[in-house]
Scaffold this motif. Sequence first.
Motif, PDB file in Angstrom:
ATOM      1  N   UNK A 220       0.742  -1.144  -0.103  1.00  0.00           N
ATOM      2  CA  UNK A 220       0.151   0.052   0.073  1.00  0.00           C
ATOM      3  C   UNK A 220       0.668   1.311   0.072  1.00  0.00           C
ATOM      4  N   UNK A 221       2.285   1.258  -0.489  1.00  0.00           N
ATOM      5  CA  UNK A 221       2.857   2.427  -0.607  1.00  0.00           C
ATOM      6  C   UNK A 221       2.473   3.345  -1.601  1.00  0.00           C
ATOM      7  N   UNK A 222       2.012   2.927  -2.679  1.00  0.00           N
ATOM      8  CA  UNK A 222       1.592   3.792  -3.619  1.00  0.00           C
ATOM      9  C   UNK A 222       0.355   4.434  -3.325  1.00  0.00           C
ATOM     10  N   UNK A 223      -0.557   3.449  -2.766  1.00  0.00           N
ATOM     11  CA  UNK A 223      -1.922   3.876  -2.413  1.00  0.00           C
ATOM     12  C   UNK A 223      -1.716   4.968  -1.416  1.00  0.00           C
ATOM     13  N   UNK A 224      -0.881   4.832  -0.419  1.00  0.00           N
ATOM     14  CA  UNK A 224      -0.617   5.652   0.464  1.00  0.00           C
ATOM     15  C   UNK A 224      -0.226   7.262   0.039  1.00  0.00           C
ATOM     16  N   UNK A 225       0.674   7.112  -0.960  1.00  0.00           N
ATOM     17  CA  UNK A 225       1.312   8.456  -1.534  1.00  0.00           C
ATOM     18  C   UNK A 225       0.087   9.353  -2.312  1.00  0.00           C
ATOM     19  N   UNK A 226      -0.538   8.387  -3.070  1.00  0.00           N
ATOM     20  CA  UNK A 226      -1.813   9.187  -3.718  1.00  0.00           C
ATOM     21  C   UNK A 226      -2.743   9.777  -2.675  1.00  0.00           C
ATOM     22  N   UNK A 227      -2.930   8.835  -1.806  1.00  0.00           N
ATOM     23  CA  UNK A 227      -3.889   9.375  -0.690  1.00  0.00           C
ATOM     24  C   UNK A 227      -3.166  11.035  -0.280  1.00  0.00           C
ATOM     25  N   UNK A 228      -2.044  10.842   0.170  1.00  0.00           N
ATOM     26  CA  UNK A 228      -1.376  12.122   0.713  1.00  0.00           C
ATOM     27  C   UNK A 228      -1.302  13.178  -0.322  1.00  0.00           C
ATOM     28  N   UNK A 229      -1.010  13.056  -1.493  1.00  0.00           N
ATOM     29  CA  UNK A 229      -0.976  13.932  -2.357  1.00  0.00           C
ATOM     30  C   UNK A 229      -2.380  14.470  -2.746  1.00  0.00           C
ATOM     31  N   UNK A 230      -3.393  13.401  -2.480  1.00  0.00           N
ATOM     32  CA  UNK A 230      -5.087  13.597  -2.889  1.00  0.00           C
ATOM     33  C   UNK A 230      -5.198  13.525  -4.352  1.00  0.00           C
TER      34      UNK A 230
ATOM     35  N   UNK B 134      -3.272   0.684   9.122  1.00  0.00           N
ATOM     36  CA  UNK B 134      -4.270   0.897   8.265  1.00  0.00           C
ATOM     37  C   UNK B 134      -5.225  -0.423   8.063  1.00  0.00           C
ATOM     38  N   UNK B 135      -6.425  -0.476   8.502  1.00  0.00           N
ATOM     39  CA  UNK B 135      -7.226  -1.439   8.285  1.00  0.00           C
ATOM     40  C   UNK B 135      -7.669  -1.649   6.900  1.00  0.00           C
ATOM     41  N   UNK B 136      -8.170  -2.901   6.293  1.00  0.00           N
ATOM     42  CA  UNK B 136      -8.471  -3.056   4.901  1.00  0.00           C
ATOM     43  C   UNK B 136     -10.021  -2.096   4.764  1.00  0.00           C
ATOM     44  N   UNK B 137      -9.947  -1.556   3.554  1.00  0.00           N
ATOM     45  CA  UNK B 137     -10.930  -0.625   3.210  1.00  0.00           C
ATOM     46  C   UNK B 137     -11.257  -0.696   1.652  1.00  0.00           C
ATOM     47  N   UNK B 138     -12.248   0.048   1.279  1.00  0.00           N
ATOM     48  CA  UNK B 138     -12.566   0.083  -0.025  1.00  0.00           C
ATOM     49  C   UNK B 138     -11.511   0.993  -0.570  1.00  0.00           C
ATOM     50  N   UNK B 139     -10.820   0.867  -1.680  1.00  0.00           N
ATOM     51  CA  UNK B 139     -10.249   1.953  -2.340  1.00  0.00           C
ATOM     52  C   UNK B 139     -10.859   2.469  -3.403  1.00  0.00           C
ATOM     53  N   UNK B 140     -10.633   3.658  -3.573  1.00  0.00           N
ATOM     54  CA  UNK B 140     -11.280   4.795  -4.795  1.00  0.00           C
ATOM     55  C   UNK B 140     -10.283   5.456  -5.306  1.00  0.00           C
ATOM     56  N   UNK B 141     -10.162   5.101  -6.694  1.00  0.00           N
ATOM     57  CA  UNK B 141      -8.974   5.979  -7.672  1.00  0.00           C
ATOM     58  C   UNK B 141      -7.539   6.069  -7.084  1.00  0.00           C
ATOM     59  N   UNK B 142      -7.415   4.664  -6.534  1.00  0.00           N
ATOM     60  CA  UNK B 142      -6.137   4.506  -5.863  1.00  0.00           C
ATOM     61  C   UNK B 142      -5.827   5.215  -4.657  1.00  0.00           C
TER      62      UNK B 142
END
Length: 579
Positions: free
Chosen positions: A76-86, A248-256
């Motif tokens: 989930x590294x890339x997912x988290x980076x996207x999340x931080x950047x928005x 970070x628990x499992x959750x639904x991912x949206x747009x990465x």
Amino acid sequence: MTAPDAAAEPAAALVAALVALQRRVAAIPFDLATVEQADRRQLRDRVAGDLAGHIARIRDIDAPLLVVLGGVTGAGKSTFLNTMVGRDVVATGPVRPTTYAPTLVCHPTDADWFTSDRVMAELSRVETDSDVRDVGPTGAAVLRLLRSGTLPPGLALVDAPDVDSVASANRELADQLLDAADLWLWFTTGGKYADEDSMRYLRRARTRRTSLAVVLTLVHRIDLPEVRADFIGKLADEGLPDARLFTIHVTAIRAGRLPVGVGDELRSWLRRLADPEARRAHRNQTLQGGLDAVPDDIGQLIDAVGDELHQARRLMADVDHAYNRAEEDFAASLADGMPLRGEVVDRWDRFVGGSRVLKLTEAATGQARAWIRGLLANAGIGDERRLEQQVRVEVAGTVTATASQLSDLAATTVVDAWSATPAGRSLTAREPGLGHRSSGFDERITGAVRDWQQHVATLVASVGAERRSQARVVSGVVSLAATSAILLAMAHAGITGAEAGIAAAAGAANQGLLVKLLGEANLRKLVSDARTDLLQRFNDLLADERRRFIAVVAEVAPDPGHLDELADAGEALVAVRGG
Ligand SMILES: Nc1nc2c(ncn2[C@@H]2O[C@H](COP(=O)(O)OP(=O)(O)O)[C@@H](O)[C@H]2O)c(=O)[nH]1
Ligand SMILES: [Mg+2]
């Protein structure tokens, strides 16, 4: 670090020591093709890179904090980076195992810190909004730079390649980025957190005292307390009881991206790291841990250079051994006799050895002249000259052949000895002519033997001049004949008796003649001088032959002086830190 002025001077001294050490480390060539060469070069590059990182940390204590998101595939590294950047700035999910261009995101006002080669100098920069996955066939490492106003100034995030990537280039790149990080944000999943791949890195962070936070992902909410407790236990077992742990628990991912509300604790913690005090604290921890590790790294490099030096000296010893042996063999073959062609020797013996001749030579000095006349009358002056020349040519040919053969033998011996090690083999491969005598050897040995014969003729003439009683006979033709007789005797080991007493061996016609012409003491001295002269000429030529090997070793062998400089530079750093 209270007042900037008070800190400035020690910091300057520390930077100077680090710069000197970094230069010395980066300059180690590791050119000898040892089994360990690739590992050693990698170690050198890693240490040089680390030192550059430490220098940057001290010089730019207020630079944005470099946080590297590292960990195993699918954590989930890339997912988290996207999340931080928005927004969806890096691709998530399975990626092709091609060389991966990591993405660094920072606030636009911070971008200048990262466009230069201040940190991660080995990576070329690309600024593009679209994800760069495959950087092409060259595989040259690229760092993608992205400016985003959603990150606070003072914080830079890097999405590193997976440390368990199937592509080794990706794993190496991940290591490089983690080495450059001010702080590791380590991602692992509920299924993989105990894996050795992951634990090895956490151990490394502990050893280096790198500032570290761990993120445990993909755990179902219901399992979270249990998994979390187990992981905390494992971290404690690894000597990391204080590691900051986020889940970070499992959750639904949206747009990465993670949905709002998930991973918030981690997000706000990271944002707070942008604060100058927090930045300094993390950077300094990583710096001090890194500096503590330097002496050990330098020790490893010193050992590596020392071993390389040792291996180079062994290669040199192979050369000395083979060529010293050739010198000894040449001297021995001179003592034991070289394989002259029988027919020339026999003719010469018949020529000088008639009982009449020997008898005449035993007579008074006055009769010697008659003896010479008799010789000339018997053989005819042309024939006599010709035979004398044949002897010289025969001796020259035999000595030359023996010398060439020994020179070839020495070269072959070295190449054989060198073939036992990769370093030796690579040297031989660089210089294919090393397996036999050098191309100019034959010409040089021919010249040397000619000069030696000339020298012997001069010696004979000078003895003749001193020997008053036979001064008149030991001249001209006789001098030449005597020269040939000596050359022959030497090559044929006819004078071996010289040391034991010429008289004992005087039965040999040639030797008998020589004793009569020159006198026993003169002959002994003359032969000894002539032998020394020939050995010297041969050894001089061998020195050139030997130098060909020494030169190729010297080209790749480490400079022992550099070893001392490296040790000194390492000690200077320790002194600056301790003082
Ligand atoms: N359902 C779910 N999928 C996730 C979560 N976090 C990551 N993923 C998925 O796991 C896969 C790997 O995530 P990625 O961010 O690419 O991991 P990376 O290899 O560490 O960069 C992707 O398909 C993500 O969508 C999560 O919390 N819930
Ligand atoms: Mg990824």
